[in-house]
Design an enzyme around this catalytic site. Sequence first.
Site, mmCIF file in Angstrom:
data_model
loop_
_atom_site.group_PDB
_atom_site.id
_atom_site.type_symbol
_atom_site.label_atom_id
_atom_site.label_comp_id
_atom_site.label_asym_id
_atom_site.label_seq_id
_atom_site.Cartn_x
_atom_site.Cartn_y
_atom_site.Cartn_z
ATOM 1 N N ARG A 104 -15.123 -12.215 -1.566
ATOM 2 C CA ARG A 104 -13.757 -11.961 -2.046
ATOM 3 C C ARG A 104 -13.656 -12.643 -3.404
ATOM 4 O O ARG A 104 -13.815 -13.862 -3.518
ATOM 5 C CB ARG A 104 -12.728 -12.534 -1.064
ATOM 6 C CG ARG A 104 -11.322 -12.554 -1.645
ATOM 7 C CD ARG A 104 -10.248 -12.809 -0.632
ATOM 8 N NE ARG A 104 -10.030 -11.626 0.182
ATOM 9 C CZ ARG A 104 -8.963 -11.431 0.948
ATOM 10 N NH1 ARG A 104 -8.007 -12.341 0.999
ATOM 11 N NH2 ARG A 104 -8.833 -10.326 1.665
ATOM 12 N N HIS A 131 -9.959 -2.891 -2.082
ATOM 13 C CA HIS A 131 -9.974 -3.632 -0.812
ATOM 14 C C HIS A 131 -10.446 -2.662 0.284
ATOM 15 O O HIS A 131 -9.689 -2.275 1.168
ATOM 16 C CB HIS A 131 -8.574 -4.172 -0.510
ATOM 17 C CG HIS A 131 -8.538 -5.240 0.542
ATOM 18 N ND1 HIS A 131 -9.678 -5.740 1.150
ATOM 19 C CD2 HIS A 131 -7.499 -5.904 1.115
ATOM 20 C CE1 HIS A 131 -9.324 -6.667 2.021
ATOM 21 N NE2 HIS A 131 -8.024 -6.786 2.033
ATOM 22 N N GLN A 134 -10.047 -3.276 4.251
ATOM 23 C CA GLN A 134 -8.698 -3.118 4.785
ATOM 24 C C GLN A 134 -8.377 -1.644 4.999
ATOM 25 O O GLN A 134 -7.810 -1.270 6.030
ATOM 26 C CB GLN A 134 -7.669 -3.746 3.832
ATOM 27 C CG GLN A 134 -6.248 -3.625 4.331
ATOM 28 C CD GLN A 134 -6.015 -4.442 5.599
ATOM 29 O OE1 GLN A 134 -6.260 -5.648 5.619
ATOM 30 N NE2 GLN A 134 -5.541 -3.811 6.664
ATOM 31 N N ASP A 219 2.340 -2.899 -0.090
ATOM 32 C CA ASP A 219 1.637 -4.173 -0.229
ATOM 33 C C ASP A 219 2.514 -5.061 -1.108
ATOM 34 O O ASP A 219 3.509 -4.597 -1.687
ATOM 35 C CB ASP A 219 0.266 -3.894 -0.880
ATOM 36 C CG ASP A 219 -0.649 -5.109 -0.930
ATOM 37 O OD1 ASP A 219 -0.334 -6.133 -0.299
ATOM 38 O OD2 ASP A 219 -1.697 -5.028 -1.608
ATOM 39 N N ARG A 287 -9.243 -5.045 11.650
ATOM 40 C CA ARG A 287 -10.178 -5.641 10.695
ATOM 41 C C ARG A 287 -11.392 -6.175 11.449
ATOM 42 O O ARG A 287 -12.534 -6.026 11.011
ATOM 43 C CB ARG A 287 -9.503 -6.791 9.919
ATOM 44 C CG ARG A 287 -8.401 -6.365 8.967
ATOM 45 C CD ARG A 287 -8.917 -5.560 7.790
ATOM 46 N NE ARG A 287 -9.905 -6.276 7.002
ATOM 47 C CZ ARG A 287 -9.629 -7.196 6.085
ATOM 48 N NH1 ARG A 287 -8.381 -7.496 5.786
ATOM 49 N NH2 ARG A 287 -10.598 -7.809 5.399
HETATM 50 N N1 NVA Z 1 -3.057 -6.697 -3.064
HETATM 51 C C1 NVA Z 1 -3.165 -7.953 -2.358
HETATM 52 C C2 NVA Z 1 -3.838 -7.772 -1.034
HETATM 53 C C3 NVA Z 1 -3.949 -9.021 -0.203
HETATM 54 C C4 NVA Z 1 -4.677 -8.816 1.091
HETATM 55 C C5 NVA Z 1 -3.905 -8.953 -3.227
HETATM 56 O O1 NVA Z 1 -4.894 -8.563 -3.868
HETATM 57 O O2 NVA Z 1 -3.506 -10.119 -3.267
HETATM 58 N N1 CP Z 2 -5.151 -8.231 4.522
HETATM 59 C C1 CP Z 2 -5.956 -9.226 4.156
HETATM 60 O O1 CP Z 2 -7.022 -9.032 3.559
HETATM 61 O O2 CP Z 2 -5.497 -10.458 4.544
HETATM 62 P P1 CP Z 2 -6.046 -11.885 4.107
HETATM 63 O O3 CP Z 2 -5.730 -12.067 2.658
HETATM 64 O O4 CP Z 2 -5.314 -12.842 4.987
HETATM 65 O O5 CP Z 2 -7.531 -11.924 4.338
#
Ligand code: NVA
Ligand code: CP
Length: 304
Positions: A104, A131, A134, A219, A287
Amino acid sequence: MGVRHFLTLSDLTTTELYAVINRAIELKAMHYRGEIHEPLKNRVLGMIFEKSSTRTRVSFEAGMSQLGGSSIFLSPRDTQLGRGEPIEDTARVLSRMVDIIMIRTFAHSGIELFAQYSKVPVINALTDDYHPCQVLADLQTYIEQRGDIKGKTVAWVGDGNNMCRSYINAAKQFGFKMRIACPAGYEPKARFMEGAEDLIFLTNDAREAVKGADLVATDVWASMGQEQEQEQRVKVFAPYQVSPALMDHANKDAVFMHCLPAHRGEEVSHDMLDDPRSIVWDEAENRLHVQKALMEFLMAQARQ
Ligand code: NVA
Ligand code: CP
């Protein structure tokens, strides 16, 4: 075939994506029956987190342990990556020690560079651009609860962010339409819509986007790394809050999804997550199952 990575949904064929989702549904049933299934015994997952996480960390770590393997959590705070060791060097070293790696991070080019130098499969656990894990879980959830998503309509309301872009990739792979409502200037850039132009209807009106939708998703308005824009974004995005009243404009059996974490009172009304059309908790749980199926798939490919 060389090592396979999962940096975007486009790295797998449509047939492979369906196979992973069907396997996830199977693994979920096995898990519920209490069956032990340990195809990854003695295998190690390296987990690099340059951004915060609850779901991703726990689902990968629990998933790897359920498959018989173990995982190592790595953060830039306590690795040499955080002190400037080049990504290429880190990739070469880690991939000689572990069997599969999830990352990540911020720039998508960073994970691409890592994958280029990795001898083992690399999974995108969120970048600024995508992502995919997800959206894979979202697709599993839709298919479980409503059947195939081919030919259906997904409304994306809010920011044209990493989640929205992975949905666009999914629309191409699974053959569903997208109705995207973003404030002017926050739409996904043209390069992310390439090849999906015929599937996408863009608007600035949230109500128009959800019209005829089978799945409504949103989101946060400010993603990780955009914290300094939060105040400004709250003002611009105010008309894009998803509420039960907005959902009433969607199809009768439409479902609502949010990758979480959610900000009640911002992108969702206080009552949206508890509305009967919301399936966010099933979505979050998946997930675990879909990433187990994905790791199983990539590891099997790596052995071929
Ligand atoms: N769009 C959000 C998703 C978090 C799971 C981010 O990138 O922070
Ligand atoms: N949805 C998701 O990726 O959640 P986290 O940021 O908690 O991993």
